[in-house]
Design an enzyme around this catalytic site. Structure first.
Site, PDB file in Angstrom:
ATOM      1  N   THR A   1      19.188 -31.108 -48.553  1.00 51.56           N
ATOM      2  CA  THR A   1      18.945 -29.675 -48.626  1.00 51.56           C
ATOM      3  C   THR A   1      18.931 -29.273 -50.091  1.00 51.56           C
ATOM      4  O   THR A   1      19.791 -29.702 -50.870  1.00 51.56           O
ATOM      5  CB  THR A   1      20.035 -28.893 -47.878  1.00 51.56           C
ATOM      6  OG1 THR A   1      20.067 -29.323 -46.514  1.00 51.56           O
ATOM      7  CG2 THR A   1      19.747 -27.403 -47.912  1.00 51.56           C
TER       8      THR A   1
ATOM      9  N   GLY B   1      23.095 -30.176 -50.595  1.00 50.13           N
ATOM     10  CA  GLY B   1      23.681 -30.800 -49.415  1.00 50.13           C
ATOM     11  C   GLY B   1      22.897 -32.024 -49.003  1.00 50.13           C
ATOM     12  O   GLY B   1      21.773 -32.255 -49.461  1.00 50.13           O
TER      13      GLY B   1
ATOM     14  N   ASP C   1      25.708 -24.883 -32.366  1.00 50.39           N
ATOM     15  CA  ASP C   1      26.479 -25.613 -33.374  1.00 50.39           C
ATOM     16  C   ASP C   1      27.346 -24.678 -34.220  1.00 50.39           C
ATOM     17  O   ASP C   1      27.421 -24.822 -35.438  1.00 50.39           O
ATOM     18  CB  ASP C   1      25.526 -26.413 -34.267  1.00 50.39           C
ATOM     19  CG  ASP C   1      26.222 -27.545 -35.003  1.00 50.39           C
ATOM     20  OD1 ASP C   1      27.322 -27.948 -34.574  1.00 50.39           O
ATOM     21  OD2 ASP C   1      25.679 -28.023 -36.010  1.00 50.39           O
TER      22      ASP C   1
ATOM     23  N   GLY D   1      22.453 -34.595 -45.329  1.00 53.90           N
ATOM     24  CA  GLY D   1      22.818 -34.913 -43.955  1.00 53.90           C
ATOM     25  C   GLY D   1      22.137 -36.185 -43.498  1.00 53.90           C
ATOM     26  O   GLY D   1      21.504 -36.901 -44.282  1.00 53.90           O
ATOM     27  N   GLY D   2      22.271 -36.454 -42.213  1.00 57.33           N
ATOM     28  CA  GLY D   2      21.731 -37.697 -41.678  1.00 57.33           C
ATOM     29  C   GLY D   2      20.228 -37.766 -41.657  1.00 57.33           C
ATOM     30  O   GLY D   2      19.658 -38.859 -41.562  1.00 57.33           O
ATOM     31  N   PHE D   3      19.561 -36.619 -41.744  1.00 56.41           N
ATOM     32  CA  PHE D   3      18.111 -36.625 -41.627  1.00 56.41           C
ATOM     33  C   PHE D   3      17.416 -36.151 -42.899  1.00 56.41           C
ATOM     34  O   PHE D   3      16.199 -35.971 -42.911  1.00 56.41           O
ATOM     35  CB  PHE D   3      17.673 -35.757 -40.439  1.00 56.41           C
ATOM     36  CG  PHE D   3      18.168 -36.275 -39.132  1.00 56.41           C
ATOM     37  CD1 PHE D   3      17.507 -37.293 -38.472  1.00 56.41           C
ATOM     38  CD2 PHE D   3      19.319 -35.772 -38.569  1.00 56.41           C
ATOM     39  CE1 PHE D   3      17.972 -37.789 -37.273  1.00 56.41           C
ATOM     40  CE2 PHE D   3      19.796 -36.252 -37.369  1.00 56.41           C
ATOM     41  CZ  PHE D   3      19.121 -37.270 -36.720  1.00 56.41           C
ATOM     42  N   GLY D   4      18.156 -35.960 -43.954  1.00 58.20           N
ATOM     43  CA  GLY D   4      17.524 -35.560 -45.203  1.00 58.20           C
ATOM     44  C   GLY D   4      18.447 -34.708 -46.050  1.00 58.20           C
ATOM     45  O   GLY D   4      19.612 -34.493 -45.721  1.00 58.20           O
TER      46      GLY D   4
END
Length: 351
Positions: free
Chosen positions: A59, A52, A180, A54-57
């Site tokens: 996975t 995966g 979330d 995302g905006g911050f790194g």
């Protein structure tokens, strides 16, 4: 032949052009800019593949060589701005959030292993290491069904509520709000077909705080209680407007999640944008009892919703009226006296 994977980590046959589960276009020979498969981090975690981004790194799926090569997940937080102060504050905030995750011990929550800090190619990175859940997100399961012209049934949604509400009751009891909940953050575990709650929003809150505060002010402070976080359409109005969350915030997001599974529609397709009222009954017919429960969970006024997962469970499972053994439920009603027969009435004046 080598299997192919989409950005969500779904496995596909080697000649696939599109993911069989989510429909994403598959790049057969992608240019990998992150950590390479086979690389060992922290002398412990062998990277299997990226699952995966995302905006911050990114996975990653990895194996823990210190624990008999158990599968685990490494979630990277790599700030774009790299200064000693940013890295230090980011680590402090992540340590705080990690200490909360570490307290969560529940079979339907991935176990938190550790917070890992590494210097990769001259760049500081933080990783949250958690147990890997072998299964599919409910978003992926819904996509598979929609390709077959199907959606989730009311019976399945009721069962999901029965299974996931005790998890919410547990995390709320220790002061944790997920923040979330969505079909992406619920997984159906393969081994026992139990729903698992993943990706707690507190971690994302820390990441968002670190990034937004630095970009706006050049400095980082402690995360405010009202940091805006949540998926549009899933989070209740007060969460999106003020950032304030409570136990009923998770229940609101859970109701939206159930409607998405039942209808196959996204929240924006189920709400009237003119008056911000939910119009889900145009898409699906539910039993009156469940319909009323979902409406209450989605109330625009926080005080009108179920306040706890326990209250919601009780609404789903109303207790029948029970009476003591060998008792008659009508026994409390006075029994009229038998009619008088062959009786003479005497006046007090008679001798």
């Amino acid at each position: 032949m080598t299997n192919l994977y989409c950005s969500q980590g779904h496995q596909n046959p080697h000649n696939s052009k599109f993911c069989l589960q989510c429909g994403e276009k598959i790049v057969e020979n992608p240019v990998i800019s992150g950590i390479q498969p086979g690389q060992t981090l922290g002398d412990r975690y062998v990277i299997i593949r990226q699952i995966g981004q995302g905006g911050f790194g990114r996975t990653y799926l990895a194996e823990d060589i210190n624990r008999f090569r158990e599968a685990c997940v490494l979630k990277e937080f790599s700030p774009q701005v790299q200064t000693p102060y940013v890295v230090q504050k980011a680590e402090e905030l992540f340590q705080r959030e990690a200490s909360v995750l570490y307290k969560l011990q529940h079979p339907q929550i991935p176990r938190f292993r550790e917070l890992l800090r590494l210097n990769l190619q001259g760049k500081e990175s933080l990783f949250l290491v958690q147990d890997h859940v072998d299964g599919e997100t409910y978003n992926s399961l819904l996509n598979i069904r929609q390709q077959q012209g199907l959606k989730f049934t009311e019976t399945e949604v009721r069962q999901l509520l029965q299974q996931i509400l005790p998890v919410l009751e547990y995390i709320h009891s220790v002061g944790v709000i997920h923040r979330d909940i969505s079909p992406d953050n619920l997984m159906l575990r393969s081994e026992d077909q139990s729903p698992v709650l993943i990706d707690f929003g507190g971690v994302k809150q820390v990441a968002a705080t670190v990034a937004s505060q630095y970009y706006q002010t050049g400095a980082i402070t402690s995360p405010p209680s009202g940091t805006l976080l949540g998926k549009i359409g899933f989070a209740p109005p007060e969460q999106m407007q003020t950032g304030v969350v409570s136990t009923h915030s998770d229940l609101y997001a859970l109701a939206v999640t159930m409607l998405v599974l039942l209808t196959g529609k996204q929240p924006q397709e189920l709400i009237d944008t003119y008056n911000l009222s939910w119009q889900w009954r145009r898409e699906v017919t539910l039993s009156p009892a469940l319909g009323q429960i979902i409406d209450k969970m989605l109330s625009p006024l926080a005080g009108d919703r179920y306040q706890t997962a326990r209250q919601l469970l009780q609404a789903l499972n109303p207790q029948p009226v029970s009476y003591p053994q060998n008792s008659n439920p009508l026994s409390s009603i006075p029994t009229p006296p038998p009619p008088l027969r062959n009786c003479r009435f005497f006046s007090s004046q008679n001798p």
